[in-house]
Design a protein around this motif. Structure first.
Motif, mmCIF file in Angstrom:
data_model
loop_
_atom_site.group_PDB
_atom_site.id
_atom_site.type_symbol
_atom_site.label_atom_id
_atom_site.label_comp_id
_atom_site.label_asym_id
_atom_site.label_seq_id
_atom_site.Cartn_x
_atom_site.Cartn_y
_atom_site.Cartn_z
ATOM 1 N N ALA A 90 0.827 -1.207 0.000
ATOM 2 C CA ALA A 90 0.000 0.000 0.000
ATOM 3 C C ALA A 90 0.860 1.256 0.000
ATOM 4 N N PHE A 91 1.956 1.206 0.737
ATOM 5 C CA PHE A 91 2.891 2.335 0.781
ATOM 6 C C PHE A 91 3.451 2.606 -0.612
ATOM 7 N N ALA A 92 3.792 1.540 -1.329
ATOM 8 C CA ALA A 92 4.329 1.697 -2.683
ATOM 9 C C ALA A 92 3.254 2.212 -3.641
ATOM 10 N N LEU A 93 2.021 1.699 -3.501
ATOM 11 C CA LEU A 93 0.927 2.142 -4.372
ATOM 12 C C LEU A 93 0.640 3.624 -4.178
ATOM 13 N N LEU A 94 0.776 4.100 -2.939
ATOM 14 C CA LEU A 94 0.554 5.515 -2.653
ATOM 15 C C LEU A 94 1.459 6.385 -3.517
ATOM 16 N N PHE A 95 2.755 6.050 -3.572
ATOM 17 C CA PHE A 95 3.690 6.832 -4.371
ATOM 18 C C PHE A 95 3.455 6.624 -5.864
ATOM 19 N N LEU A 96 3.096 5.419 -6.251
ATOM 20 C CA LEU A 96 2.875 5.124 -7.661
ATOM 21 C C LEU A 96 1.662 5.869 -8.204
ATOM 22 N N LEU A 97 0.595 5.943 -7.408
ATOM 23 C CA LEU A 97 -0.667 6.507 -7.881
ATOM 24 C C LEU A 97 -0.758 8.014 -7.631
ATOM 25 N N LEU A 98 -0.372 8.463 -6.428
ATOM 26 C CA LEU A 98 -0.498 9.881 -6.083
ATOM 27 C C LEU A 98 0.764 10.675 -6.382
ATOM 28 N N GLN A 99 1.883 9.987 -6.542
ATOM 29 C CA GLN A 99 3.130 10.508 -7.121
ATOM 30 C C GLN A 99 3.925 11.469 -6.234
ATOM 31 N N ASN A 100 3.322 12.451 -5.620
ATOM 32 C CA ASN A 100 4.104 13.373 -4.799
ATOM 33 C C ASN A 100 3.312 13.782 -3.571
ATOM 34 N N SER A 101 4.016 14.345 -2.604
ATOM 35 C CA SER A 101 3.402 14.623 -1.309
ATOM 36 C C SER A 101 2.280 15.640 -1.386
ATOM 37 N N ASP A 102 2.266 16.498 -2.400
ATOM 38 C CA ASP A 102 1.170 17.462 -2.528
ATOM 39 C C ASP A 102 -0.170 16.768 -2.708
ATOM 40 N N ASN A 103 -0.154 15.561 -3.243
ATOM 41 C CA ASN A 103 -1.389 14.811 -3.452
ATOM 42 C C ASN A 103 -1.707 13.853 -2.309
ATOM 43 N N PHE A 104 -0.787 13.706 -1.351
ATOM 44 C CA PHE A 104 -1.031 12.819 -0.223
ATOM 45 C C PHE A 104 -2.111 13.421 0.682
ATOM 46 N N PRO A 105 -2.820 12.590 1.427
ATOM 47 C CA PRO A 105 -3.895 13.112 2.286
ATOM 48 C C PRO A 105 -3.442 14.202 3.251
ATOM 49 N N THR A 106 -2.239 14.080 3.850
ATOM 50 C CA THR A 106 -1.756 15.117 4.764
ATOM 51 C C THR A 106 -0.814 16.110 4.076
ATOM 52 N N HIS A 107 -0.515 15.882 2.792
ATOM 53 C CA HIS A 107 0.346 16.766 1.996
ATOM 54 C C HIS A 107 1.761 16.869 2.568
ATOM 55 N N ILE A 108 2.174 15.894 3.345
ATOM 56 C CA ILE A 108 3.495 15.926 3.971
ATOM 57 C C ILE A 108 4.152 14.562 3.806
ATOM 58 N N ALA A 109 5.449 14.579 3.489
ATOM 59 C CA ALA A 109 6.216 13.331 3.409
ATOM 60 C C ALA A 109 7.680 13.645 3.649
ATOM 61 N N ASN A 110 8.289 12.904 4.556
ATOM 62 C CA ASN A 110 9.728 13.016 4.768
ATOM 63 C C ASN A 110 10.241 11.690 5.298
ATOM 64 N N LEU A 111 11.554 11.559 5.408
ATOM 65 C CA LEU A 111 12.166 10.283 5.776
ATOM 66 C C LEU A 111 11.785 9.864 7.200
ATOM 67 N N ARG A 112 11.686 10.814 8.120
ATOM 68 C CA ARG A 112 11.342 10.452 9.500
ATOM 69 C C ARG A 112 9.918 9.913 9.586
ATOM 70 N N LEU A 113 8.984 10.573 8.881
ATOM 71 C CA LEU A 113 7.604 10.070 8.861
ATOM 72 C C LEU A 113 7.538 8.699 8.186
ATOM 73 N N ALA A 114 8.313 8.539 7.118
ATOM 74 C CA ALA A 114 8.321 7.248 6.422
ATOM 75 C C ALA A 114 8.863 6.148 7.327
ATOM 76 N N ALA A 115 9.907 6.457 8.094
ATOM 77 C CA ALA A 115 10.480 5.467 9.004
ATOM 78 C C ALA A 115 9.471 5.072 10.079
ATOM 79 N N LEU A 116 8.773 6.045 10.647
ATOM 80 C CA LEU A 116 7.749 5.743 11.654
ATOM 81 C C LEU A 116 6.624 4.912 11.050
ATOM 82 N N ASN A 117 6.220 5.281 9.842
ATOM 83 C CA ASN A 117 5.107 4.587 9.199
ATOM 84 C C ASN A 117 5.472 3.148 8.860
ATOM 85 N N LEU A 118 6.631 2.942 8.261
ATOM 86 C CA LEU A 118 7.029 1.603 7.849
ATOM 87 C C LEU A 118 7.385 0.709 9.042
#
Length: 575
Positions: A90-118
């Protein structure tokens, strides 16, 4: 004690799909023209509480005890293998389909958030931009991961200590409630990086542990009573129907029940904690217990191959649907001429197809690969036993990897996906749009003339979550002066103006000749205007006019009119 070899509870597997479907509808129903009152009285997000209770039940059923450090380590490995592969997909599909953080639900993406999420730790931090990071629904997976760790303590001597541990986790929830009150935490602060009571009482796993533990208690009751219960199939079916009815009634009256606790504890956020899950956990646990007995026709119906397959892919359905719904929200205008039923059916077909592929190609293979990294040890006695070929099965077993129950669905999904670009191209042509508006819009009046300049071919209003979409199909029949405007007034039965949504006439008209020469050969177009819900509260009609700089308006040749034939009146649908 080793993992239980008790038979699988297929009816509970199928119920997982229905709970996931409730969540899908909860996140998508407003996009497809469903009336606001449909499921409005039912808080479908309460299905998350069903998942928590079911998880406690199933884990206690499969792992009645974990006695050694090795068994506990194997349990954690098996649970990680169960939830992480699909989460990664699902994490991979998010980047594949929505492409960049501006389209993400919270409009935020960084390595620390990704580490916590994964690492499945994001729900443990009560900050919105963290626990809803990337794929928002994954907070429940993070909460489940905490439950797995807590299970190692809860299952220890469970039969003798459950009556202490259940009140203990309830006390933890009470302490969380007291903490929110002590710190005066807001429900949902404007600053998405601030700690909130929602983040603590709704998202954080500690207060939600009560629902998981109650599911464990239901399993303990099941193990003690299942061997001695003896009912007829009819009585068991009536009991299953009653359990379903109890859940429906409980969800229907969840609001009043929450209100009772609000009145009982007006100064504490008890009602918030009750409303997010515990309000229905007792009825959910009762349903799980009764369906696990597998004595009636309803549980047998749930245990059919198609029901089992849908239950198996339900975890992927839950994880993937929000990403697909988010993509649809961002491209909603591309489907504006699709019938709502076709768009929603296509969305569901894509969700089910991708979920089946994720389950078959990612979730299952990676789970088996991870678990196989720690092979089970065999005792010397087991190694000395002669190997006996297994007896032939009396009937073929169902293999969820066999896609036959989904062949029709997958075929329809493929047809929809292949036909969508063609349908979209045809439907978005101006001629097709105008035909659609004439066919489904206001039957009368049509082809309304505004002086000798414009012809309103047809008009149509369609419901949206934020109000109404007004589609106006126009044709130029003369010279359009510069600075021409369409006046859209929201009026009541007496013609009083309650709101206004005027706009400048279609920008392509700027290129029309202004010297009196004939208009272009194909002067057709469609305008869309959003009528906000807050302006529609008391309005009963739309009033359309065509006016120019200086305030002069054009005369209209037919239809219900006022302002001395300078304003066209169209009735608004009941909302």
């Amino acid at each position: 004690m080793k993992q239980s070899t008790a038979p699988k509870l297929h009816a509970l597997t199928s119920l997982r799909f229905f709970a996931a479907a409730m969540i899908v509808f909860h996140h998508s129903g407003d996009l497809f023209g469903f009336p606001h009152h449909v499921a409005g009285r039912f808080n479908l997000s309460l299905a998350v509480s069903f998942f928590f209770a079911l998880s406690g039940f199933i884990l206690t059923y499969v792992y009645p005890s974990l006695d050694t450090a090795e068994q506990k380590a194997r349990f954690l490995l098996a649970r990680f293998a169960r939830i992480w592969p699909a989460h990664l997909a699902a994490f991979a599909l998010l980047f594949l389909l929505l492409q960049n953080s501006d389209n993400f639900p919270t409009h935020i993406a960084n390595l620390r958030l990704a580490a916590l999420n994964l690492s499945l730790l994001h729900a443990w931090i009560p900050i919105r931009n963290i626990f809803f990071s990337f794929n928002p629904v994954s907070w429940t997976i993070s909460t489940e991961f905490f439950f797995y760790l807590a299970f190692l303590l809860l299952i220890n001597n469970w039969q003798r200590t459950w009556w202490i541990k259940l009140p203990a986790v309830l006390l933890l929830a009470a302490l969380a409630i007291a903490l929110c009150k002590l710190l005066n935490l807001p429900l949902d602060p404007p600053n998405a990086w601030a700690v909130s009571s929602t983040g603590i009482l709704y998202i954080n796993p500690v207060p939600r542990l009560f629902e998981f533990t109650l599911g464990m208690c239901a399993c303990l009751l099941f193990r003690k009573t299942q061997p001695i219960l003896n009912t007829t199939k009819l009585a068991a079916t009536l009991l299953e129907a009653a359990a379903l009815a109890l859940v429906v009634l409980n969800m229907y009256f969840a609001g009043p029940i929450t209100g009772f606790f609000q009145d009982l504890f007006p100064t504490l956020p008890v009602a918030l904690w009750i409303s997010v899950g515990p309000v229905c956990t007792l009825s959910f646990s009762a349903l799980i217990y009764i369906m696990a007995l597998h004595r009636g026709y309803i549980s047998q119906l749930l245990s059919t191959p198609l029901g089992i397959l849908l239950g198996e892919i339900s975890y992927s359905v839950y994880l993937l649907h929000y990403i697909l719904v988010t993509w649809y929200r961002q491209h909603e205008d591309d489907f504006i001429f699709w019938p709502h039923w076709l768009a929603y059916a296509t969305l569901w077909a894509v969700i089910l197809l991708l979920s089946w592929l994720t389950w078959a190609l990612v979730e299952r293979p990676l789970r088996m690969f991870i678990v196989s990294r720690w092979p089970a040890k065999q005792s010397k006695i087991e190694n000395q036993k002669p190997k006996i070929a297994p007896a032939p099965l009396s009937r073929p077993t169902f293999s969820p990897l066999d896609p036959s129950p989904l062949l029709i669905l997958i075929g329809l999904a493929c047809l929809a996906l292949l036909g969508a670009p063609i349908y979209r191209t045809v439907a978005h042509s101006v001629g097709s749009q105008i035909k659609f508006i004439r066919l489904t819009g206001f039957p009368d009046p049509q082809e309304v003339r505004f002086d000798k300049k414009l012809l309103l071919l047809a008009a149509k209003v369609s419901p949206r979550p934020d109000g109404l979409d007004l589609a106006l199909a126009w044709q130029t029949i003369g010279t359009i002066p510069p600075d021409t405007y369409v006046g859209i007034h929201l009026v009541d039965d007496t013609g009083n103006m309650l709101g206004q949504c005027d706009y400048t006439l279609h920008p392509t008209l700027a290129s029309l000749p202004k010297d009196g020469s004939p208009p272009p050969a194909d002067p057709f177009w469609v305008d869309h205007v959003i009528l906000p819900a807050e302006k529609l509260k008391s309005a009963t009609h739309l009033a359309l006019s065509l006016y120019h700089t200086g305030g002069n308006s054009d005369e209209i040749n037919k239809g219900p009119r006022d302002w001395q034939n300078h304003r066209l009146l169209l009735p608004l649908p009941n909302r």
